[in-house]
Design a protein around this motif. Sequence first.
Motif, PDB file in Angstrom:
ATOM      1  N   ASP A   1     102.856  88.165  19.712  1.00 23.05           N
ATOM      2  CA  ASP A   1     102.200  87.162  18.898  1.00 23.05           C
ATOM      3  C   ASP A   1     101.255  87.809  17.997  1.00 23.05           C
ATOM      4  OD1 ASP A   1     101.876  84.272  18.359  1.00 23.05           O
ATOM      5  OD2 ASP A   1     100.047  84.782  18.691  1.00 23.05           O
ATOM      6  N   PHE A   2     100.488  88.763  18.469  1.00 26.60           N
ATOM      7  CA  PHE A   2      99.614  89.564  17.627  1.00 26.60           C
ATOM      8  C   PHE A   2     100.503  90.185  16.581  1.00 26.60           C
ATOM      9  CE2 PHE A   2      97.301  93.147  16.104  1.00 26.60           C
ATOM     10  CZ  PHE A   2      96.028  92.722  16.202  1.00 26.60           C
ATOM     11  N   ALA A   3     101.335  90.891  17.128  1.00 31.82           N
ATOM     12  CA  ALA A   3     102.220  91.452  15.795  1.00 31.82           C
ATOM     13  C   ALA A   3     102.677  90.538  14.684  1.00 31.82           C
ATOM     14  CB  ALA A   3     103.402  92.268  16.505  1.00 31.82           C
ATOM     15  N   TYR A   4     103.222  89.523  15.123  1.00 29.70           N
ATOM     16  CA  TYR A   4     103.718  88.543  14.174  1.00 29.70           C
ATOM     17  C   TYR A   4     102.670  87.829  13.435  1.00 29.70           C
ATOM     18  CZ  TYR A   4     105.829  84.213  12.428  1.00 29.70           C
ATOM     19  OH  TYR A   4     106.475  83.111  11.867  1.00 29.70           O
ATOM     20  N   GLN A   5     101.483  87.844  13.754  1.00 27.63           N
ATOM     21  CA  GLN A   5     100.323  87.312  13.156  1.00 27.63           C
ATOM     22  C   GLN A   5      99.624  88.383  12.128  1.00 27.63           C
ATOM     23  OE1 GLN A   5      99.668  84.146  13.081  1.00 27.63           O
ATOM     24  NE2 GLN A   5     101.026  83.662  14.730  1.00 27.63           N
ATOM     25  N   HIS A   6      99.803  89.752  12.261  1.00 27.37           N
ATOM     26  CA  HIS A   6      99.263  90.672  11.587  1.00 27.37           C
ATOM     27  C   HIS A   6     100.097  91.807  10.816  1.00 27.37           C
ATOM     28  CE1 HIS A   6      96.130  89.102  14.203  1.00 27.37           C
ATOM     29  NE2 HIS A   6      95.215  89.202  13.335  1.00 27.37           N
ATOM     30  N   VAL A   7     101.277  91.841  11.256  1.00 28.75           N
ATOM     31  CA  VAL A   7     102.223  93.009  10.559  1.00 28.75           C
ATOM     32  C   VAL A   7     102.399  92.324   9.012  1.00 28.75           C
ATOM     33  CG1 VAL A   7     104.390  94.226  10.668  1.00 28.75           C
ATOM     34  CG2 VAL A   7     103.111  93.967  12.767  1.00 28.75           C
ATOM     35  N   ARG A   8     102.402  93.196   8.177  1.00 31.97           N
ATOM     36  CA  ARG A   8     102.902  92.904   6.875  1.00 31.97           C
ATOM     37  C   ARG A   8     104.268  92.387   6.609  1.00 31.97           C
ATOM     38  NH1 ARG A   8     100.127  98.556   4.679  1.00 31.97           N
ATOM     39  NH2 ARG A   8      98.000  97.904   4.952  1.00 31.97           N
ATOM     40  N   GLU A   9     104.340  91.599   5.476  1.00 31.35           N
ATOM     41  CA  GLU A   9     105.694  91.256   5.392  1.00 31.35           C
ATOM     42  C   GLU A   9     106.376  92.358   4.279  1.00 31.35           C
ATOM     43  OE1 GLU A   9     108.023  87.728   2.832  1.00 31.35           O
ATOM     44  OE2 GLU A   9     105.916  87.394   3.879  1.00 31.35           O
ATOM     45  N   ASN A  10     105.559  92.914   3.493  1.00 31.37           N
ATOM     46  CA  ASN A  10     106.131  94.020   2.723  1.00 31.37           C
ATOM     47  C   ASN A  10     105.895  95.476   3.392  1.00 31.37           C
ATOM     48  OD1 ASN A  10     107.168  92.372   0.549  1.00 31.37           O
ATOM     49  ND2 ASN A  10     104.964  91.618   0.023  1.00 31.37           N
ATOM     50  N   VAL A  11     106.725  96.069   3.499  1.00 35.78           N
ATOM     51  CA  VAL A  11     106.718  97.284   4.229  1.00 35.78           C
ATOM     52  C   VAL A  11     107.759  98.339   3.676  1.00 35.78           C
ATOM     53  CG1 VAL A  11     105.815  96.496   6.431  1.00 35.78           C
ATOM     54  CG2 VAL A  11     108.236  96.729   6.183  1.00 35.78           C
ATOM     55  N   PRO A  12     107.601  99.695   3.884  1.00 38.85           N
ATOM     56  CA  PRO A  12     108.564 100.481   3.170  1.00 38.85           C
ATOM     57  C   PRO A  12     110.100 100.189   3.767  1.00 38.85           C
ATOM     58  CG  PRO A  12     106.710 101.673   4.047  1.00 38.85           C
ATOM     59  CD  PRO A  12     106.525 100.084   4.557  1.00 38.85           C
ATOM     60  N   THR A  13     110.966 100.112   3.091  1.00 36.66           N
ATOM     61  CA  THR A  13     112.576  99.829   3.385  1.00 36.66           C
ATOM     62  C   THR A  13     112.796 100.686   4.587  1.00 36.66           C
ATOM     63  OG1 THR A  13     112.936  99.456   1.027  1.00 36.66           O
ATOM     64  CG2 THR A  13     114.836 100.047   2.480  1.00 36.66           C
ATOM     65  N   GLY A  14     113.545 100.014   5.504  1.00 33.29           N
ATOM     66  CA  GLY A  14     114.054 100.653   6.777  1.00 33.29           C
ATOM     67  C   GLY A  14     113.030 100.830   7.873  1.00 33.29           C
ATOM     68  N   THR A  15     111.815 100.299   7.569  1.00 39.31           N
ATOM     69  CA  THR A  15     110.799  99.951   8.771  1.00 39.31           C
ATOM     70  C   THR A  15     110.828  98.823   8.949  1.00 39.31           C
ATOM     71  OG1 THR A  15     108.913 100.167   7.089  1.00 39.31           O
ATOM     72  CG2 THR A  15     109.945 102.243   7.887  1.00 39.31           C
ATOM     73  N   PRO A  16     110.361  98.267  10.234  1.00 37.34           N
ATOM     74  CA  PRO A  16     110.035  96.913  10.591  1.00 37.34           C
ATOM     75  C   PRO A  16     108.648  96.124   9.973  1.00 37.34           C
ATOM     76  CG  PRO A  16     109.416  98.334  12.387  1.00 37.34           C
ATOM     77  CD  PRO A  16     110.145  99.298  11.442  1.00 37.34           C
ATOM     78  N   GLY A  17     108.896  95.022   9.510  1.00 34.14           N
ATOM     79  CA  GLY A  17     107.893  94.190   8.983  1.00 34.14           C
ATOM     80  C   GLY A  17     107.868  92.718   9.778  1.00 34.14           C
ATOM     81  N   LYS A  18     107.054  92.039   9.086  1.00 31.88           N
ATOM     82  CA  LYS A  18     106.885  90.761   9.871  1.00 31.88           C
ATOM     83  C   LYS A  18     108.097  90.069  10.304  1.00 31.88           C
ATOM     84  CE  LYS A  18     104.721  86.114   8.788  1.00 31.88           C
ATOM     85  NZ  LYS A  18     103.823  86.123   9.787  1.00 31.88           N
ATOM     86  N   TRP A  19     109.012  90.056   9.421  1.00 33.89           N
ATOM     87  CA  TRP A  19     110.127  89.431   9.854  1.00 33.89           C
ATOM     88  C   TRP A  19     111.040  89.905  11.017  1.00 33.89           C
ATOM     89  CZ3 TRP A  19     108.862  84.666   8.962  1.00 33.89           C
ATOM     90  CH2 TRP A  19     108.398  84.473   7.859  1.00 33.89           C
ATOM     91  N   ALA A  20     111.055  91.335  10.996  1.00 39.45           N
ATOM     92  CA  ALA A  20     111.585  92.058  11.954  1.00 39.45           C
ATOM     93  C   ALA A  20     111.055  91.635  13.315  1.00 39.45           C
ATOM     94  CB  ALA A  20     111.831  93.395  11.733  1.00 39.45           C
ATOM     95  N   VAL A  21     109.744  91.675  13.151  1.00 39.70           N
ATOM     96  CA  VAL A  21     109.061  91.301  14.461  1.00 39.70           C
ATOM     97  C   VAL A  21     109.407  90.027  14.869  1.00 39.70           C
ATOM     98  CG1 VAL A  21     106.567  90.772  15.334  1.00 39.70           C
ATOM     99  CG2 VAL A  21     106.902  92.977  14.087  1.00 39.70           C
ATOM    100  N   ALA A  22     109.397  88.912  14.242  1.00 39.58           N
ATOM    101  CA  ALA A  22     109.824  87.734  14.282  1.00 39.58           C
ATOM    102  C   ALA A  22     111.230  87.810  15.018  1.00 39.58           C
ATOM    103  CB  ALA A  22     109.774  86.734  13.084  1.00 39.58           C
ATOM    104  N   ALA A  23     111.905  88.689  14.520  1.00 36.84           N
ATOM    105  CA  ALA A  23     113.542  88.410  14.994  1.00 36.84           C
ATOM    106  C   ALA A  23     113.225  88.870  16.627  1.00 36.84           C
ATOM    107  CB  ALA A  23     114.437  89.359  14.006  1.00 36.84           C
ATOM    108  N   PHE A  24     112.481  89.947  16.851  1.00 38.23           N
ATOM    109  CA  PHE A  24     112.474  90.530  18.156  1.00 38.23           C
ATOM    110  C   PHE A  24     111.676  89.579  19.123  1.00 38.23           C
ATOM    111  CE2 PHE A  24     110.692  93.059  21.608  1.00 38.23           C
ATOM    112  CZ  PHE A  24     111.886  93.739  21.907  1.00 38.23           C
ATOM    113  N   TYR A  25     110.630  88.962  18.418  1.00 37.15           N
ATOM    114  CA  TYR A  25     109.885  87.897  19.189  1.00 37.15           C
ATOM    115  C   TYR A  25     110.734  86.797  19.679  1.00 37.15           C
ATOM    116  CZ  TYR A  25     105.537  85.055  19.974  1.00 37.15           C
ATOM    117  OH  TYR A  25     104.454  84.576  20.406  1.00 37.15           O
ATOM    118  N   THR A  26     111.593  86.328  18.984  1.00 39.46           N
ATOM    119  CA  THR A  26     112.467  85.079  18.944  1.00 39.46           C
ATOM    120  C   THR A  26     113.499  85.613  20.169  1.00 39.46           C
ATOM    121  OG1 THR A  26     112.278  84.448  16.816  1.00 39.46           O
ATOM    122  CG2 THR A  26     114.374  83.613  18.185  1.00 39.46           C
ATOM    123  N   ARG A  27     114.084  86.908  20.129  1.00 39.72           N
ATOM    124  CA  ARG A  27     115.263  87.306  21.016  1.00 39.72           C
ATOM    125  C   ARG A  27     114.451  87.500  22.420  1.00 39.72           C
ATOM    126  NH1 ARG A  27     117.260  93.339  19.814  1.00 39.72           N
ATOM    127  NH2 ARG A  27     118.391  92.325  18.092  1.00 39.72           N
TER     128      ARG A  27
END
Length: 595
Positions: free
Chosen positions: A176-202
């Motif tokens: 939850d902390f990661a989902y709230q604070h990790v940036r959406e725009n990150v270097p290509t090929g590294t996890p950002g907000k939506w990657a965190v959300a996908a793993f959070y959902t899983r």
Amino acid sequence: MKPYIKYILFIAIASVGCKKSDLDRFPQTAISPGLFFNTESDLNLYVNGLLLMPDRGSYLNDQSSDNVATTANVEVKNVMAGSANSQNITSGWEWSRLRDINYFLENYNKAKVSADIKNHYAGLARYYRAMFYIDKVKRFSDVPWYSGTMNPGDNALYKARDPRKLVMDSVMSDLDFAYQHVRENVPTGTPGKWAVAAFYTRTALYEGTYRKYHSELNLAATANVFLETAVKIAGDVMASGKFSVYSTGKPEQDYATLFNSQDLTTNTEVILANIFDMSKNRSQNVNGTVFGDYEQAPAKDLIQTYLMRDGSRFTDLPNYDKLSFVKEFQNRDPRLSQTMAYPGWIRVPDTKPYIQSLNKNFTGYHQLKGYVNSTDASTLNGVDFPVYRYAEVLLSYAEALAELGTLKQQQLDVSVNLLRRRAGMPDLNMAQANASPDPLLQQQYANITSNAGVILEIRRERRVEFAFENTRYDDLMRWKAGKLLTKSPEGMYFAGLGKYDLTGDGIEDIILIDQSLTIPAEENKEKNSLGVKLVYYRTGTIGSGATVYLKNVNTGSLIVTESVTRNFDEPKYYYRPIPQQQVLLNPNLKQIFGW
């Protein structure tokens, strides 16, 4: 700064098992926080050293499941053989990576940067810690929770297991902390907000369904909290408008594009890609093992799961289990022929259709997902891997709602049916599914007590959509369906000895002869009507000296089972023992679930 780079990437971690030194090593022997944790560049460098993503080797990781037959030394097969114990099951109790993560979380606040920058990197570290711990929970259930690094002599080094509830609450707090604070725009090929959300959902779906179906945990009352979280976070991803199911209106190839693309960075379905490019010293080629004639081969049971092209059930066809290879692929869900080699498929550089290669312990079926049909080195080594797909978010959303008992048709239409439409398949109708559940799936998943029809169809979709993407074993475990692993995988059906067409042109390609016979010399082999020599196979029952094993030489299915009987002891085999060496080091660690 250069002397520290080496330490960050390898952070003092070459350890064996969970010796207490894994957690009590002085951090200063690796990197001094006073000298390093000062700038955003420092934080970025350290967190990049923690980067961990699955790669194309994942296409080989269904070997623990019922999707494939395998000759590999797979742990779950050894467990079911009944010879497993804490002396010979010794993996999984490594903790050094956790120490790296916790060391960062103890020191990142020293950086002279804004709070949002700190929180971004702390969020990534907590995302990695959640990944670390969910893997431990999947394997051992109750495990010690460590939120910081240990010093020599700390009593916590000798603590007992913490309850699964405490550990998973901490995991969800991290996510939850990661989902709230990790940036959406990150270097290509590294996890950002939506990657965190996908793993959070899983993770939320996994734990919610696991608690619902595993009565031995006594946590069923809390299952819905996790399922509701899965719905919410998946709903956020869907509402963001950032992603969509990849489709160009070509159902015969769009699905396969996700697994053979040289560039997934702009694919609308891929939330995070592991990027491979030979020119950038990032390459991987799994062709030699993934195709299905070395170590693993697709199981007949998986092929039977795919629906017919019109949405009807393949297993409702008369004698569906005795259809030939060619007929099995006729009028099926197009994802089948984009996942496995089909009659008439041509393997580069050949110009004629591939003839399935048969061998004992293999099924005769060949895997296309993960296989790159090329001979060009840069192409073979440059295919990207989809770490998180929007498809998974959609299916998790639908499954969580179905398990909660709140799923509506309109929610199916914006989730499961988007995937079916990409494949050119009819929509899943919830009312029809619940009115007429698949009897075969009902038998396989007998513990579903309500909403059975639609839950079964969502489970079918997961198996089909994610075949060979390393999800099936976890799905079977969380659904408490381990008993399905006791059925040894089978392969193609042959009516008996004789000649068979495997390319779909109606002309025989192979001939099965009795194992007592000798394969003729090359010049004496029979030819088909095209003037091509038949491929000969000596055929017999399992354990014989034959090349191809049949249940019965006259009638039967190609079989790829071991000689041992598989047993799945519930609930014991859903878990693994703590290695005995670790119990000796820390007597407070106790085995659970009969280990």
